[in-house]
Write an enzyme that holds these catalytic residues in place. Sequence first.
Site, PDB file in Angstrom:
ATOM      1  N   PHE A 191      45.142  47.207  26.908  1.00  0.00           N
ATOM      2  CA  PHE A 191      45.603  46.695  28.482  1.00  0.00           C
ATOM      3  C   PHE A 191      45.624  45.435  28.831  1.00  0.00           C
ATOM      4  O   PHE A 191      45.148  44.550  27.937  1.00  0.00           O
ATOM      5  CB  PHE A 191      44.361  47.322  29.180  1.00  0.00           C
ATOM      6  N   ASP A 192      46.724  44.897  29.159  1.00  0.00           N
ATOM      7  CA  ASP A 192      46.843  43.651  29.801  1.00  0.00           C
ATOM      8  C   ASP A 192      45.719  43.315  30.828  1.00  0.00           C
ATOM      9  O   ASP A 192      45.033  44.325  31.359  1.00  0.00           O
ATOM     10  CB  ASP A 192      48.201  43.339  30.369  1.00  0.00           C
TER      11      ASP A 192
END
Length: 299
Positions: free
Chosen positions: A161-162
């Site tokens: 995930f960013d």
Amino acid sequence: MMPAADNKLVIAISSRALFDLDESHSVYREQGLEAYSEYQVAREEQPLEPGEGFPLVQKLLRLNTLLGDRTQVEVVLLSRNSADTGLRVFNSIQHYDLAISRAAFCGGESPWRYINAFGCQLFLSNEAEDVRYALNCGVAAATLVSNKAGNSSSDQLRFAFDGDAVVFSDEAERVFKSEGLEAFSASERAAARTPLSGGPFKPFLAALHRLQQAFPASEAPIRTALVTARSAPAHERVIRTLRAWNIRIDESIFLGGLNKTEFLRAYEADVFFDDQETHCQLAGPHIATGHVPHGVANN
């Protein structure tokens, strides 16, 4: 230890994300709905090839075996097909022995309106408009934009995930966009002990965390990584935010603006979620990648 019933994880996926429907879609675009319907009905006993979301779905459903409960992880099919043209999709599901029993075939209409009714925590699609509607409904959603499926060589399912505008809100990214890196760093240093607000993927990350609790950390079949362009001193607020949420992230990679792709490959991500189209375009040829059209970068 088994997870509680309310820890159930429900993922929705579109038929075009699950299977390769490019050829069928070309018939629809070039010849119209009637020709498309005839094309699908004539081939309904011919299994579709796997799409970019297929390996991820396989791994998700495999978690039920590891959990010892076939109901803990569910995948729901949401499709713009009619039930008639969608028969080929269901036949393909049976061909690959995917444990998918719930579906909505919407006859040309967008299926996003059924996401909350099914209790979905994540929606994956090739239709950006449907994804935006799902995000507006408060459900984590991403447009699959890659041309590379995830690596299903191991049982462990690896999410990447960013941070800003994905796991976290875009409040810090707005400062960066409007005032630049120096102002962003100063703002994050000043707010280091103030938790960030949650972004669209916080509930999904929390759901993964709850499933992880059924296993010792060293044996969990799910692994999570935060892969962010942040660097020191902006790291502290992220760490303290996750601590305040009581959510475990197995790996946190602070890149200070470096290209994320090689790190995602080294991590062996099955899927990566980012709000920045540039990052998605770079990762897409190598990793199954979902663009999250949320936050200031997508205004």
